[in-house]
Structure formats: C-alpha cells, structure tokens
Write a protein that holds these residues in place. Structure first.
Motif, mmCIF file in Angstrom:
data_model
loop_
_atom_site.group_PDB
_atom_site.id
_atom_site.type_symbol
_atom_site.label_atom_id
_atom_site.label_comp_id
_atom_site.label_asym_id
_atom_site.label_seq_id
_atom_site.Cartn_x
_atom_site.Cartn_y
_atom_site.Cartn_z
ATOM 1 N N HIS A 290 18.719 -17.904 11.290
ATOM 2 C CA HIS A 290 17.757 -18.360 10.289
ATOM 3 C C HIS A 290 16.328 -18.384 10.828
ATOM 4 O O HIS A 290 15.370 -18.437 10.048
ATOM 5 C CB HIS A 290 18.143 -19.754 9.793
ATOM 6 N N GLU A 291 16.172 -18.352 12.132
ATOM 7 C CA GLU A 291 14.835 -18.376 12.731
ATOM 8 C C GLU A 291 14.285 -16.973 13.006
ATOM 9 O O GLU A 291 13.154 -16.829 13.462
ATOM 10 C CB GLU A 291 14.864 -19.160 14.052
ATOM 11 N N LEU A 292 15.079 -15.944 12.734
ATOM 12 C CA LEU A 292 14.663 -14.576 13.047
ATOM 13 C C LEU A 292 13.693 -14.039 11.998
ATOM 14 O O LEU A 292 13.743 -14.443 10.825
ATOM 15 C CB LEU A 292 15.892 -13.658 13.113
ATOM 16 N N PRO A 293 12.825 -13.109 12.402
ATOM 17 C CA PRO A 293 11.888 -12.519 11.429
ATOM 18 C C PRO A 293 12.625 -11.668 10.400
ATOM 19 O O PRO A 293 13.598 -10.984 10.719
ATOM 20 C CB PRO A 293 10.969 -11.656 12.301
ATOM 21 N N LEU A 294 12.159 -11.740 9.144
ATOM 22 C CA LEU A 294 12.767 -10.928 8.090
ATOM 23 C C LEU A 294 12.339 -9.469 8.240
ATOM 24 O O LEU A 294 11.206 -9.188 8.632
ATOM 25 C CB LEU A 294 12.345 -11.444 6.713
ATOM 26 N N PRO A 295 13.240 -8.513 7.954
ATOM 27 C CA PRO A 295 12.882 -7.093 8.055
ATOM 28 C C PRO A 295 11.735 -6.752 7.100
ATOM 29 O O PRO A 295 11.675 -7.261 5.980
ATOM 30 C CB PRO A 295 14.171 -6.364 7.648
ATOM 31 N N GLU A 296 10.847 -5.889 7.541
ATOM 32 C CA GLU A 296 9.731 -5.440 6.718
ATOM 33 C C GLU A 296 9.775 -3.918 6.638
ATOM 34 O O GLU A 296 9.773 -3.235 7.661
ATOM 35 C CB GLU A 296 8.405 -5.893 7.332
ATOM 36 N N GLY A 297 9.842 -3.390 5.415
ATOM 37 C CA GLY A 297 9.938 -1.942 5.230
ATOM 38 C C GLY A 297 8.619 -1.325 4.804
ATOM 39 O O GLY A 297 7.816 -1.963 4.114
ATOM 40 N N LYS A 298 8.404 -0.087 5.207
ATOM 41 C CA LYS A 298 7.185 0.648 4.846
ATOM 42 C C LYS A 298 7.578 2.050 4.396
ATOM 43 O O LYS A 298 8.185 2.802 5.152
ATOM 44 C CB LYS A 298 6.250 0.719 6.057
ATOM 45 N N LYS A 299 7.238 2.394 3.143
ATOM 46 C CA LYS A 299 7.492 3.741 2.623
ATOM 47 C C LYS A 299 6.248 4.603 2.840
ATOM 48 O O LYS A 299 5.141 4.185 2.494
ATOM 49 C CB LYS A 299 7.815 3.689 1.133
ATOM 50 N N ILE A 300 6.438 5.804 3.384
ATOM 51 C CA ILE A 300 5.286 6.665 3.660
ATOM 52 C C ILE A 300 5.397 8.047 3.013
ATOM 53 O O ILE A 300 4.503 8.867 3.175
ATOM 54 C CB ILE A 300 5.066 6.834 5.182
ATOM 55 N N VAL A 301 6.467 8.323 2.282
ATOM 56 C CA VAL A 301 6.628 9.652 1.672
ATOM 57 C C VAL A 301 6.634 9.545 0.154
ATOM 58 O O VAL A 301 7.019 8.523 -0.416
ATOM 59 C CB VAL A 301 7.923 10.360 2.151
ATOM 60 N N GLN A 302 6.201 10.617 -0.495
ATOM 61 C CA GLN A 302 6.199 10.709 -1.951
ATOM 62 C C GLN A 302 6.749 12.070 -2.369
ATOM 63 O O GLN A 302 6.803 12.999 -1.554
ATOM 64 C CB GLN A 302 4.776 10.543 -2.498
ATOM 65 N N VAL A 303 7.126 12.164 -3.631
ATOM 66 C CA VAL A 303 7.651 13.438 -4.132
ATOM 67 C C VAL A 303 6.544 14.487 -4.145
ATOM 68 O O VAL A 303 5.360 14.162 -4.272
ATOM 69 C CB VAL A 303 8.232 13.297 -5.560
ATOM 70 N N ILE A 304 6.929 15.733 -3.971
ATOM 71 C CA ILE A 304 6.042 16.861 -4.277
ATOM 72 C C ILE A 304 6.386 17.264 -5.708
ATOM 73 O O ILE A 304 7.485 17.755 -5.974
ATOM 74 C CB ILE A 304 6.247 18.034 -3.310
ATOM 75 N N HIS A 305 5.490 16.999 -6.624
ATOM 76 C CA HIS A 305 5.792 17.185 -8.047
ATOM 77 C C HIS A 305 6.070 18.656 -8.374
ATOM 78 O O HIS A 305 5.393 19.554 -7.859
ATOM 79 C CB HIS A 305 4.659 16.642 -8.906
#
Length: 320
Positions: A290-305
């Motif tokens: 319960h004292e551990l840091p919560l995971p943090e996600g980062k999205k860096i890609v997007q679709v090529i339309h």
C-alpha cells in the motif's frame, strides 16, 4: 519475387493497394445509381465469401474454415481493409527484429486503417448485416485491432528506447503506456463477447497476456529507478509485488508462456541480488504494498490516418 518485392507481405500489400482504388471506384458509381433495380439486383447477387480468422471455429478447423457470404460491396470493402490492416501488422512484426524505425510505422498505418474501418466504413454497414456475421464486420473489433496495433507500435518504440539507454523511470512509463492501450482493448472486447460469443477466447488471452507482460516490465523499471535513487527497500517491495502478480497470470499458450517465464526468472534474479545487497549494505525496511508508488503510463504513438484512394475512371453500366 514480384515487382522487386522480396517479402511475401510486401507483395500482398502491393496487390491490395492496387485493388482498393478499383473497388472504391466501383462502389462510387454503384452508389450513384443505387436506386436502379438492375444495379440493386447485381449488388445483391455478387456471392463474395470471406472466412474469419477471429471466430472460435477458425482455431480448431475440424471441418475447414467457416465462410460468410454477405452480398454487399461495402462488406467486400470492409473485409479487404481488415485484411490490409492485418498484412501491414504482419509486415511490422517481420521488421521488428531488424528495423525499429519502420516497424512502428507499419503498426501505426495498420492502426489507422482499423480506425478508418471502425469510424467510416463499418458503421453504415451494420443495419444491413445478417445475425450471423464474422467478427471482422463489427466496428468494435476494428477499434480493438487499432488499439492492439498502437500498443505494438509503442512496444517497438520502447525497445528502441531501451537500446538507446533511456532512463528506467521513462521506460517504466512507456511500458505502462502499452498496457493502457491494451486495457482499453480488453474493456471493449469484454462488452463485444457478451453479444457475439463466437469470438475466439485466444484473442482475449493474447491481449491480456501482453498487457500483463508490459505491466510487469514496467514495474521492473520502476524498481531499477528506485534502486538508482538509493531506495532499495522500495525497489525490493515493487519487484516482490510484481513477481507475485506475474506468477498468477502465466498464459496457457506455450510460446507466450516461455517468454513470460523467462521474464519471471530474470526478475527473480534481480530481486535476489537486491535483497542480498540490502542485507549486506543498506538494511532498509521493506515498505508494504500500500505504500508503493502507483504505476504511471505514458502514450507516445498515434495512428497514421488512412486516406482512401479512388481510381478515377468513369464506369458506365448497362441498366436496361
């Protein structure tokens, strides 16, 4: 070899890219005179059949593939685009071990095609579909495939970042970003299978296994980051918790299981070294989960339309 293209996937992509503008042109002119009775009769009798790679019977193949016949040119367009996205994804996987620049681009192109399918091609077709239809004809399934391809594009980008020696804290966020794409896909798939029970359970297992693996790898990098900032007690707690969760989620598929078990083995060795170092040098307390840091996600890609190309040639029908 066809036209200088060595890869079978490149050859298939080339063929589909030649076919799609012709099909689009035909659809344009059929729609223009769709009220003509004779055209409506032709469209309703085209007898084009597709098999599915996603329904449950496809994986057992006891009596051969199951074919679906939906006499509508838009169904042909939808299934061809779905196939196009799948072949682009296979090409991306083919390049994964040799070209970490091009591979993510192919994944993103595939994601763009599935996004186009989900938003532009398949929704108008839904009222015309019979009760028995392939999963590939559902807009939600194309959304799921788009998210999978985006997750795979980011996973390839993470691999490149790992080779460049990117900081563990950023790598942790990127791995958790992959998991965020897959978590969204799982949420949509869980809703779809309640109504369309013929979708293979292996699709959910594949997505879930990939999500768990990237969460696990993300936590490993969190532990490395904590260790680098002299918080070895917290690093031990993160790794210990990650290993417990990972051991609960080992996939059944043998090829996936071996990758998962290797990751568990490697992380167990790192945990053992951390625990030994803490015992000999640091003597830090191990915090609770319960004292551990919560995971943090980062999205860096997007679709090529995807922008459809139309073969601009007028077609004249004899309708009388």
């Amino acid at each position: 070899m066809s036209g200088g293209l060595v890869s079978r996937y490149e050859q298939d992509i080339h063929k589909i890219e030649q076919y799609l503008p012709i099909l689009g042109n035909l659809l344009f002119y059929v729609d223009a005179i769709s009220t003509n009775i004779r055209i409506a009769q032709w469209n309703a009798a085209i007898k084009i059949r597709w098999s599915s790679g996603l329904n449950s019977s496809s994986f057992f193949n006891l009596t051969g593939p199951k074919f679906f016949q939906i006499d509508n040119l838009r169904f042909e367009l939808g299934m061809t685009l779905f196939l196009y996205g799948g072949i682009l994804r296979e090409r991306a996987l083919e390049l994964l071990s040799t070209d970490l620049v091009q591979s993510p681009n192919f994944f993103r192109q595939a994601a763009g095609i599935y996004h186009h399918l989900a938003h532009d091609v398949l929704p108008p077709l839904q009222p015309l579909l019979p009760p028995e239809k392939p999963p590939e004809a559902l807009a939600e399934v194309s959304t799921i495939m788009s998210l999978i391809c985006l997750a795979e594009a980011q996973a390839a980008a993470v691999r490149r970042a790992e080779e460049k020696g990117t900081s563990p804290s950023l790598l942790a966020k990127l791995h958790h970003g992959v998991a965020l794409f897959l978590e969204e896909a799982i949420g949509i798939l869980s809703t779809v299978v309640k109504q369309h029970k013929d979708i293979s359970s292996r699709l959910l297992e594949f997505i879930s296994s990939c999500k768990s693996l990237h969460e696990f790898k993300g936590q490993e990098y969190v532990a490395q980051s904590l260790k680098a900032s002299d918080q070895i007690g917290a690093a031990i707690a993160v790794l210990h918790s990650a290993l417990i969760n990972a051991k609960k989620k080992i996939p059944r598929e043998e090829s996936w299981k071996s990758i998962y078990q290797k990751q568990i083995h490697d992380a167990s060795e790192v945990l053992r070294k951390f625990e030994h170092e803490n015992y000999v040098v640091w003597s830090q307390n191990i915090p609770s989960v319960h004292e551990l840091p919560l995971p943090e996600g980062k999205k860096i890609v997007q679709v090529i339309h995807y922008s459809p190309k139309i073969w601009e040639r007028q077609i004249a029908f004899k309708t009388k």
